[in-house]
Design a protein around this motif. Structure first.
Motif, PDB file in Angstrom:
ATOM      1  N   GLY A   1      -9.358   3.376  -9.665  1.00 41.82           N
ATOM      2  CA  GLY A   1      -8.161   2.911  -8.968  1.00 41.82           C
ATOM      3  C   GLY A   1      -8.352   2.895  -7.463  1.00 41.82           C
ATOM      4  N   ILE A   2      -9.004   3.910  -6.902  1.00 40.01           N
ATOM      5  CA  ILE A   2      -9.261   3.947  -5.455  1.00 40.01           C
ATOM      6  C   ILE A   2     -10.159   2.787  -5.051  1.00 40.01           C
ATOM      7  N   ILE A   3     -11.187   2.509  -5.838  1.00 42.74           N
ATOM      8  CA  ILE A   3     -12.110   1.405  -5.520  1.00 42.74           C
ATOM      9  C   ILE A   3     -11.385   0.067  -5.561  1.00 42.74           C
ATOM     10  N   LEU A   4     -10.535  -0.131  -6.587  1.00 41.41           N
ATOM     11  CA  LEU A   4      -9.814  -1.402  -6.710  1.00 41.41           C
ATOM     12  C   LEU A   4      -8.881  -1.629  -5.526  1.00 41.41           C
ATOM     13  N   VAL A   5      -8.028  -0.619  -5.235  1.00 38.36           N
ATOM     14  CA  VAL A   5      -7.086  -0.774  -4.131  1.00 38.36           C
ATOM     15  C   VAL A   5      -7.818  -0.771  -2.794  1.00 38.36           C
ATOM     16  N   GLY A   6      -8.894   0.019  -2.682  1.00 33.36           N
ATOM     17  CA  GLY A   6      -9.658   0.034  -1.433  1.00 33.36           C
ATOM     18  C   GLY A   6     -10.258  -1.310  -1.112  1.00 33.36           C
ATOM     19  N   THR A   7     -10.748  -2.002  -2.127  1.00 35.59           N
ATOM     20  CA  THR A   7     -11.329  -3.329  -1.903  1.00 35.59           C
ATOM     21  C   THR A   7     -10.257  -4.308  -1.435  1.00 35.59           C
ATOM     22  N   LEU A   8      -9.051  -4.231  -2.048  1.00 33.62           N
ATOM     23  CA  LEU A   8      -7.970  -5.142  -1.684  1.00 33.62           C
ATOM     24  C   LEU A   8      -7.415  -4.846  -0.295  1.00 33.62           C
TER      25      LEU A   8
ATOM     26  N   SER B   1       4.535   0.265   2.163  1.00 35.83           N
ATOM     27  CA  SER B   1       5.234  -0.089   3.409  1.00 35.83           C
ATOM     28  C   SER B   1       4.291  -0.782   4.384  1.00 35.83           C
ATOM     29  N   THR B   2       3.064  -0.302   4.466  1.00 36.39           N
ATOM     30  CA  THR B   2       2.103  -0.891   5.408  1.00 36.39           C
ATOM     31  C   THR B   2       1.747  -2.326   5.024  1.00 36.39           C
ATOM     32  N   PHE B   3       1.589  -2.576   3.728  1.00 36.42           N
ATOM     33  CA  PHE B   3       1.155  -3.903   3.263  1.00 36.42           C
ATOM     34  C   PHE B   3       2.311  -4.719   2.684  1.00 36.42           C
ATOM     35  N   TRP B   4       3.524  -4.359   3.090  1.00 42.63           N
ATOM     36  CA  TRP B   4       4.686  -5.116   2.580  1.00 42.63           C
ATOM     37  C   TRP B   4       4.596  -6.573   3.043  1.00 42.63           C
ATOM     38  N   GLY B   5       4.749  -7.450   2.098  1.00 39.74           N
ATOM     39  CA  GLY B   5       4.571  -8.872   2.370  1.00 39.74           C
ATOM     40  C   GLY B   5       3.260  -9.397   1.807  1.00 39.74           C
ATOM     41  N   ASN B   6       2.274  -8.546   1.731  1.00 35.00           N
ATOM     42  CA  ASN B   6       1.012  -8.907   1.077  1.00 35.00           C
ATOM     43  C   ASN B   6       1.168  -8.503  -0.379  1.00 35.00           C
ATOM     44  N   TRP B   7       1.817  -9.404  -1.134  1.00 30.67           N
ATOM     45  CA  TRP B   7       2.253  -9.052  -2.486  1.00 30.67           C
ATOM     46  C   TRP B   7       1.097  -8.754  -3.434  1.00 30.67           C
ATOM     47  N   ARG B   8      -0.022  -9.327  -3.143  1.00 31.05           N
ATOM     48  CA  ARG B   8      -1.183  -9.046  -3.986  1.00 31.05           C
ATOM     49  C   ARG B   8      -1.547  -7.554  -3.909  1.00 31.05           C
TER      50      ARG B   8
ATOM     51  N   TRP C   1     -10.198  -1.055   2.623  1.00 36.34           N
ATOM     52  CA  TRP C   1     -10.396   0.375   2.820  1.00 36.34           C
ATOM     53  C   TRP C   1      -9.540   0.935   3.970  1.00 36.34           C
ATOM     54  N   SER C   2      -8.245   0.790   3.740  1.00 38.11           N
ATOM     55  CA  SER C   2      -7.272   1.353   4.675  1.00 38.11           C
ATOM     56  C   SER C   2      -7.448   2.869   4.778  1.00 38.11           C
ATOM     57  N   VAL C   3      -7.156   3.396   5.968  1.00 33.27           N
ATOM     58  CA  VAL C   3      -7.254   4.845   6.171  1.00 33.27           C
ATOM     59  C   VAL C   3      -6.322   5.587   5.210  1.00 33.27           C
ATOM     60  N   LEU C   4      -5.140   4.999   4.936  1.00 36.46           N
ATOM     61  CA  LEU C   4      -4.210   5.630   4.000  1.00 36.46           C
ATOM     62  C   LEU C   4      -4.836   5.766   2.608  1.00 36.46           C
TER      63      LEU C   4
ATOM     64  N   VAL D   1      -7.110   8.770   2.005  1.00 36.24           N
ATOM     65  CA  VAL D   1      -6.474  10.063   1.798  1.00 36.24           C
ATOM     66  C   VAL D   1      -6.640  10.534   0.353  1.00 36.24           C
ATOM     67  N   PHE D   2      -6.654   9.571  -0.595  1.00 36.80           N
ATOM     68  CA  PHE D   2      -6.768   9.952  -2.001  1.00 36.80           C
ATOM     69  C   PHE D   2      -8.116  10.574  -2.356  1.00 36.80           C
ATOM     70  N   VAL D   3      -9.161  10.273  -1.576  1.00 36.57           N
ATOM     71  CA  VAL D   3     -10.488  10.786  -1.916  1.00 36.57           C
ATOM     72  C   VAL D   3     -10.524  12.314  -1.844  1.00 36.57           C
ATOM     73  N   PRO D   4     -10.211  12.923  -0.694  1.00 39.82           N
ATOM     74  CA  PRO D   4     -10.198  14.392  -0.671  1.00 39.82           C
ATOM     75  C   PRO D   4      -9.029  14.981  -1.456  1.00 39.82           C
TER      76      PRO D   4
END
Length: 429
Positions: free
Chosen positions: A85-92, A35-42, A95-98, A101-104
């Motif tokens: 997976g966290i590193i891949l999405v975090g880089t894209l 929802s936060t990145f809707w429109g950023n299809w990548r 590193w959104s705060v959301l 959340v997956f780290v802890p």
């Protein structure tokens, strides 16, 4: 991105219960990211692709790896894939705060696997933070979520340890209740057997009274006859006296059984020790037919105690000795007075006992007999009776060389017993 709690075999059942909640939490974060990145299809495509890949990993690949390797190794691979997976999405997502959340969230479930779990946890956290800080992540955010993960993990680990301790306590309590229940069943069964034995003895006693009277009368009548044939004289001289003696022995056994099986309370009273020893020998004789019974019975005389309980002790020890001794062996009973005390030995040439068996010998429900041949109550009852009389019982035994139970009793026990748990128990080494 999908997460799934992992754990050792003892935690598996609890983890299945929380798996659905864990999946719901991961799905909620993924929906928030999309929802936060809707429109950023990548980014949206990357989040969906990673989430689908991790769902497949956690539901299919992880189970396959567990069967092929171990739960700990499978969870290590799962955490590595989650970190990737966290590193891949975090880089894209820069590193959104959301995403943090997956780290802890992953760390909270990662406990109870093996001795290396904390090392792998440190590697997981170090890899994510290294990549995150080198690709522009906010250090404060990285530190905050890392601390949440570390202390959240430690808190979860402590909570699970406490739950396991409670579970072990409940399990012990459950086992104790089962033992008490089993003990009650056995005591009820033994009580019922005692009542049945008394009833059978009573039923036997009535017809045996007629048989005794009739045979005795017949013998007396034949003795008064002057002109008897040779066969009848043989009956008068040998057959009927031997028959009458056998009948009297049966009557004695029935009388002993009736008195022995009575369930009412027996108080301390003076009794003839030697007579009760002979009673015990008569009752146990059927179990000792395959061995040679040796008796060294001195004149002990009158003592004070509970005679029926003394018979119970001796019968139990004699029967056990007979069961432990092969055909042709020897069971020896020794009694003698030593000052103001009575000394009793029941010795056999049977199989003997190991040190481990001797340590548990007088514990309730401990038995080395096959199922159905022993309840494990006999020797614990023997021990309790001897203690209640202010005496002690010792055990000398060696594998292959037989066993000797040695009883030492006072002529007059404490009246009433000042310490019901008095006396002592020693297994001689």
């Amino acid at each position: 991105m999908e997460t799934r709690p992992g754990g050792s075999a003892e935690l598996e059942q609890a983890q299945r219960g929380i798996q659905r909640i864990a999946g719901m939490g991961a799905t909620s974060v993924n929906v928030a990211l999309i929802s936060t990145f809707w429109g950023n299809w990548r980014v949206v495509f990357a989040v969906v692709a990673v989430d689908l890949a991790l769902i497949s990993t956690n539901t299919v690949l992880l189970e396959w790896l567990t069967r092929k390797t171990s739960r700990a190794q499978a969870e290590a691979i799962r955490m590595t894939l989650n970190a990737a997976g966290i590193i891949l999405v975090g880089t894209l997502t820069r590193w959104s705060v959301l995403l943090w959340v997956f780290v802890p969230y992953n760390m909270i479930w990662y406990f109870g696997l093996d001795r290396w779990v904390r090392l792998r946890m440190a590697l997981y956290l170090g890899a994510i933070n290294t990549v995150a800080l080198s690709t522009g992540a906010d250090p404060t955010t990285a530190l905050a979520f890392s601390l949440v993960g570390i202390f959240g993990y430690l808190a979860s680990e402590k909570r699970v340890s406490m739950l396991l301790m409670k579970h072990e306590e409940l399990e012990r309590a459950h086992q104790e209740l089962q033992q008490l229940h089993q003990r009650a069943i056995e005591q009820e069964r033994l009580s019922s057997l005692g009542l049945m034995a008394a009833s059978v003895a009573h039923e036997i006693n009535n017809p045996m009274s007629y048989v005794t009277s009739n045979v005795d009368s017949l013998l007396q009548d034949l003795r008064e006859e002057q002109n008897l044939s040779s066969p009848l004289k043989e009956y008068v001289d040998d057959v009927l006296p031997a028959t009458l003696d056998g009948i009297k022995r049966v009557n004695s056994i029935v009388s002993d059984l009736r008195r022995f099986s009575r369930g009412d309370f027996e108080g301390y009273s003076p009794y003839n020790f030697d007579a009760e020893v002979r009673t015990a020998l008569r009752i146990a004789r059927i179990q000792l037919g395959h061995v040679r019974v040796e008796e060294a019975l001195d004149e002990v005389g009158t003592v004070v105690g509970r005679p029926r309980q003394l018979v119970q002790v001796l019968v139990n020890l004699l029967v056990n000795a007979g069961q432990a001794t092969p055909s042709g062996g020897v069971v020896r009973l020794v009694t003698r007075r030593q000052g103001n005390r009575v000394h009793v030995e029941v010795r056999d040439t049977g199989s003997g006992m190991s040190e481990e068996t001797k340590r548990h010998l007088f514990e309730p429900f401990f038995t080395t007999k096959p199922p159905g041949l022993g309840t494990g109550l006999g020797l614990s009852v023997v021990h309790g009776i001897i203690k209640a009389h202010g005496g002690r019982i010792e055990v000398e035994s060696e594998l292959g060389k037989g066993t000797c139970f040695i009883i030492d009793l006072p002529n007059v026990p404490p009246l009433p017993p000042e310490n019901p748990s008095g006396g002592d128990l020693r297994a001689a080494r």
